[in-house]
Design a protein around this motif. Structure first.
Motif, short mmCIF file in Angstrom:
data_model
loop_
_atom_site.label_atom_id
_atom_site.label_comp_id
_atom_site.label_asym_id
_atom_site.label_seq_id
_atom_site.Cartn_x
_atom_site.Cartn_y
_atom_site.Cartn_z
N MET A 106 4.76 12.27 -10.02
CA MET A 106 5.54 13.17 -9.19
C MET A 106 6.59 12.34 -8.43
N PRO A 107 7.84 12.77 -8.43
CA PRO A 107 8.90 12.02 -7.74
C PRO A 107 8.63 11.91 -6.24
N MET A 108 9.25 10.90 -5.66
CA MET A 108 9.09 10.62 -4.24
C MET A 108 10.44 10.81 -3.56
N LYS A 109 10.42 11.34 -2.32
CA LYS A 109 11.64 11.60 -1.57
C LYS A 109 11.82 10.53 -0.49
N ILE A 110 13.02 9.96 -0.43
CA ILE A 110 13.40 8.96 0.56
C ILE A 110 14.65 9.49 1.27
N ILE A 111 14.76 9.25 2.56
CA ILE A 111 16.00 9.55 3.26
C ILE A 111 16.72 8.21 3.42
N ASN A 168 20.24 6.39 4.47
CA ASN A 168 21.51 6.56 5.18
C ASN A 168 21.83 8.04 5.42
N GLY A 169 20.78 8.78 5.78
CA GLY A 169 20.94 10.19 6.12
C GLY A 169 20.97 11.16 4.96
N LYS A 170 20.86 10.66 3.73
CA LYS A 170 20.90 11.53 2.56
C LYS A 170 19.58 11.44 1.80
N GLU A 171 19.13 12.58 1.31
CA GLU A 171 17.89 12.61 0.55
C GLU A 171 18.11 12.03 -0.84
N LYS A 172 17.23 11.12 -1.23
CA LYS A 172 17.24 10.53 -2.57
C LYS A 172 15.86 10.74 -3.17
N VAL A 173 15.82 10.95 -4.46
CA VAL A 173 14.55 11.10 -5.17
C VAL A 173 14.37 9.87 -6.05
N THR A 174 13.17 9.30 -6.01
CA THR A 174 12.89 8.09 -6.77
C THR A 174 11.45 8.14 -7.28
N ARG A 175 11.06 7.09 -7.98
CA ARG A 175 9.71 7.05 -8.55
C ARG A 175 8.71 6.50 -7.52
N PRO A 176 7.49 6.97 -7.54
CA PRO A 176 6.46 6.47 -6.62
C PRO A 176 6.20 4.98 -6.85
N GLY A 177 5.89 4.27 -5.77
CA GLY A 177 5.54 2.86 -5.87
C GLY A 177 6.72 1.93 -6.06
N ILE A 178 7.94 2.40 -5.86
CA ILE A 178 9.12 1.56 -6.07
C ILE A 178 9.26 0.57 -4.91
N GLU A 184 11.04 -10.16 1.61
CA GLU A 184 9.98 -9.18 1.40
C GLU A 184 10.43 -7.99 0.54
N TYR A 185 11.69 -7.94 0.16
CA TYR A 185 12.20 -6.79 -0.59
C TYR A 185 11.40 -6.51 -1.86
N ASN A 186 10.98 -7.56 -2.57
CA ASN A 186 10.23 -7.37 -3.83
C ASN A 186 8.84 -6.80 -3.62
N THR A 187 8.24 -7.06 -2.47
CA THR A 187 6.86 -6.63 -2.23
C THR A 187 6.76 -5.44 -1.29
N TYR A 188 7.88 -5.08 -0.66
CA TYR A 188 7.90 -3.95 0.28
C TYR A 188 8.00 -2.65 -0.51
N LEU A 189 6.92 -1.87 -0.50
CA LEU A 189 6.90 -0.63 -1.27
C LEU A 189 7.29 0.55 -0.39
N LEU A 190 8.22 1.33 -0.89
CA LEU A 190 8.66 2.52 -0.15
C LEU A 190 7.61 3.62 -0.29
N LYS A 191 7.53 4.45 0.73
CA LYS A 191 6.58 5.57 0.74
C LYS A 191 7.36 6.87 0.81
N ASP A 192 6.70 7.94 0.40
CA ASP A 192 7.31 9.27 0.47
C ASP A 192 7.77 9.54 1.90
N ASP A 193 8.96 10.07 2.04
CA ASP A 193 9.58 10.42 3.32
C ASP A 193 9.96 9.21 4.18
#
Length: 68
Positions: free
Chosen positions: A1-6, A8-18, A47-56
């Motif tokens: 299921m895609p993941m939502k990130i905000i 710079n103020g805009k909603e982006k959809v990406t893959r989980p665990g990115i 830390e960019y390579n190991t920092y995992l983004l989370k939904d929202d």
């Protein structure tokens, strides 16, 4: 299921665990030229390579551009 990130103020959809690094690359940017803040905290570039983004996640990216 895609993941939502905000980003710079805009909603982006990406893959989980990115990772932050891969997200930046997917945006067509070079991670070494970007400063990132996620949920109010600056992320160290090493830390960019190991920092995992989370939904929202609330992400702010600042890109440095050379010139003169």
């Amino acid at each position: 299921m895609p993941m939502k990130i905000i980003c710079n103020g805009k909603e982006k959809v990406t893959r989980p665990g990115i990772s932050l690094n891969d997200f930046i690359i997917d945006l067509g940017l070079r991670p070494e030229n970007v400063v990132a803040e996620c949920n109010g905290t600056i992320v160290k570039r090493e830390e960019y390579n190991t920092y995992l983004l989370k939904d929202d996640s609330m992400l702010e990216l600042i890109r440095f551009v050379g010139g003169g």
